[in-house]
Design a protein around this motif. Structure first.
Motif, PDB file in Angstrom:
ATOM      1  N   MET A 189       0.596  -1.269  -0.176  1.00 55.29           N
ATOM      2  CA  MET A 189       0.083   0.000  -0.063  1.00 55.29           C
ATOM      3  C   MET A 189       1.042   1.240   0.033  1.00 55.29           C
ATOM      4  SD  MET A 189      -3.244   0.354   2.391  1.00 55.29           S
ATOM      5  CE  MET A 189      -3.776   2.032   2.732  1.00 55.29           C
ATOM      6  N   ARG A 190       0.400   2.413  -0.721  1.00 52.56           N
ATOM      7  CA  ARG A 190       1.317   3.427  -0.937  1.00 52.56           C
ATOM      8  C   ARG A 190       1.058   4.317   0.565  1.00 52.56           C
ATOM      9  NH1 ARG A 190       0.145   8.019  -5.483  1.00 52.56           N
ATOM     10  NH2 ARG A 190       1.738   9.450  -4.482  1.00 52.56           N
ATOM     11  N   ASN A 191       2.235   4.898   0.579  1.00 53.34           N
ATOM     12  CA  ASN A 191       2.102   5.796   1.943  1.00 53.34           C
ATOM     13  C   ASN A 191       1.884   7.276   1.444  1.00 53.34           C
ATOM     14  OD1 ASN A 191       2.920   7.223   4.298  1.00 53.34           O
ATOM     15  ND2 ASN A 191       4.918   6.795   4.335  1.00 53.34           N
ATOM     16  N   ASN A 192       0.786   7.720   1.674  1.00 47.31           N
ATOM     17  CA  ASN A 192       0.486   9.072   1.136  1.00 47.31           C
ATOM     18  C   ASN A 192       0.829  10.200   2.273  1.00 47.31           C
ATOM     19  OD1 ASN A 192      -0.756   8.363  -1.021  1.00 47.31           O
ATOM     20  ND2 ASN A 192      -2.712   7.875  -0.246  1.00 47.31           N
ATOM     21  N   SER A 193       1.460   9.916   3.174  1.00 52.27           N
ATOM     22  CA  SER A 193       1.830  10.915   4.288  1.00 52.27           C
ATOM     23  C   SER A 193       2.778  11.958   3.601  1.00 52.27           C
ATOM     24  CB  SER A 193       2.483  10.368   5.582  1.00 52.27           C
ATOM     25  OG  SER A 193       3.751   9.762   5.201  1.00 52.27           O
ATOM     26  N   SER A 194       3.602  11.800   2.717  1.00 51.77           N
ATOM     27  CA  SER A 194       4.581  12.616   2.181  1.00 51.77           C
ATOM     28  C   SER A 194       4.154  13.070   0.826  1.00 51.77           C
ATOM     29  CB  SER A 194       6.044  12.100   2.190  1.00 51.77           C
ATOM     30  OG  SER A 194       5.782  11.113   1.401  1.00 51.77           O
ATOM     31  N   ASP A 195       2.757  12.931   0.613  1.00 50.81           N
ATOM     32  CA  ASP A 195       2.459  13.480  -0.913  1.00 50.81           C
ATOM     33  C   ASP A 195       1.975  14.783  -0.562  1.00 50.81           C
ATOM     34  OD1 ASP A 195       1.338  13.572  -3.457  1.00 50.81           O
ATOM     35  OD2 ASP A 195      -0.562  12.553  -2.691  1.00 50.81           O
ATOM     36  N   GLU A 196       2.527  15.696  -1.665  1.00 51.70           N
ATOM     37  CA  GLU A 196       2.634  16.886  -1.752  1.00 51.70           C
ATOM     38  C   GLU A 196       1.526  17.637  -3.022  1.00 51.70           C
ATOM     39  OE1 GLU A 196       4.645  19.415  -0.035  1.00 51.70           O
ATOM     40  OE2 GLU A 196       5.364  17.814   1.315  1.00 51.70           O
ATOM     41  N   THR A 197       0.653  16.667  -3.263  1.00 59.58           N
ATOM     42  CA  THR A 197      -0.007  16.982  -4.624  1.00 59.58           C
ATOM     43  C   THR A 197      -1.101  18.044  -4.167  1.00 59.58           C
ATOM     44  OG1 THR A 197      -0.106  14.641  -5.497  1.00 59.58           O
ATOM     45  CG2 THR A 197      -1.700  16.154  -6.212  1.00 59.58           C
ATOM     46  N   ILE A 198      -1.673  17.972  -3.114  1.00 60.75           N
ATOM     47  CA  ILE A 198      -2.690  18.966  -2.622  1.00 60.75           C
ATOM     48  C   ILE A 198      -2.074  20.444  -2.483  1.00 60.75           C
ATOM     49  CG2 ILE A 198      -4.115  19.840  -0.820  1.00 60.75           C
ATOM     50  CD1 ILE A 198      -4.827  16.768  -0.209  1.00 60.75           C
ATOM     51  N   LYS A 199      -0.784  20.426  -1.823  1.00 60.08           N
ATOM     52  CA  LYS A 199      -0.253  21.677  -1.672  1.00 60.08           C
ATOM     53  C   LYS A 199       0.292  22.165  -3.112  1.00 60.08           C
ATOM     54  CE  LYS A 199       1.870  20.825   2.848  1.00 60.08           C
ATOM     55  NZ  LYS A 199       3.246  20.689   3.500  1.00 60.08           N
ATOM     56  N   ARG A 200       0.950  21.470  -3.725  1.00 58.40           N
ATOM     57  CA  ARG A 200       1.147  22.051  -5.163  1.00 58.40           C
ATOM     58  C   ARG A 200       0.150  22.370  -6.126  1.00 58.40           C
ATOM     59  NH1 ARG A 200       3.637  17.489  -6.576  1.00 58.40           N
ATOM     60  NH2 ARG A 200       1.928  16.742  -7.816  1.00 58.40           N
ATOM     61  N   ASN A 201      -1.111  21.719  -6.074  1.00 58.03           N
ATOM     62  CA  ASN A 201      -2.250  22.223  -6.618  1.00 58.03           C
ATOM     63  C   ASN A 201      -2.849  23.680  -6.045  1.00 58.03           C
ATOM     64  OD1 ASN A 201      -2.146  20.370  -8.448  1.00 58.03           O
ATOM     65  ND2 ASN A 201      -3.728  18.917  -7.312  1.00 58.03           N
ATOM     66  N   TYR A 202      -2.787  23.771  -4.952  1.00 58.07           N
ATOM     67  CA  TYR A 202      -3.235  24.843  -4.145  1.00 58.07           C
ATOM     68  C   TYR A 202      -2.527  26.068  -4.747  1.00 58.07           C
ATOM     69  CZ  TYR A 202      -5.677  27.391  -0.444  1.00 58.07           C
ATOM     70  OH  TYR A 202      -6.369  28.447   0.266  1.00 58.07           O
ATOM     71  N   ILE A 203      -1.141  25.861  -4.560  1.00 61.08           N
ATOM     72  CA  ILE A 203      -0.265  27.120  -4.847  1.00 61.08           C
ATOM     73  C   ILE A 203      -0.389  27.375  -6.566  1.00 61.08           C
ATOM     74  CG2 ILE A 203       2.407  27.510  -5.234  1.00 61.08           C
ATOM     75  CD1 ILE A 203       2.845  25.998  -2.750  1.00 61.08           C
ATOM     76  N   MET A 204      -0.448  26.401  -7.171  1.00 60.20           N
ATOM     77  CA  MET A 204      -0.766  26.582  -8.677  1.00 60.20           C
ATOM     78  C   MET A 204      -1.964  27.244  -9.080  1.00 60.20           C
ATOM     79  SD  MET A 204       0.766  23.019 -10.301  1.00 60.20           S
ATOM     80  CE  MET A 204      -0.320  23.230 -11.653  1.00 60.20           C
TER      81      MET A 204
END
Length: 78
Positions: A1-16
């Motif tokens: 199972m993938r560890n999503n604790s270090s996923d920065e996708t939400i931050k990156r999309n918010y900044i974009m």
């Protein structure tokens, strides 16, 4: 199972998203935007609150860093 604790996708999309809004906001302020003549039209189109947008915009302009576009911690302090 993938560890999503270090996923920065939400931050990156918010900044974009906010960088795009800031770019268009500055075009409206310089009267160079092709669709919006007034800033009020810009806020209405993107369905954003003027106070919240200006809070992040001013914070970004003062610091110049992309991290300033992220919301700060909220909630009670114990």
């Amino acid at each position: 199972m993938r560890n999503n604790s270090s996923d920065e996708t939400i931050k990156r999309n918010y900044i974009m998203k906010y960088l795009h809004l800031i770019k268009e906001y500055e075009q409206v302020k310089r009267n160079e935007h092709e669709h919006f003549r007034y800033v009020q039209d810009f806020y209405k189109f993107y369905d954003t609150d003027r106070r919240a947008f200006l809070k992040y915009y001013n914070r970004y302009k003062q610091s110049g860093k992309h991290d300033s576009l992220l919301p700060l911690k909220r909630g009670p302090k114990y």
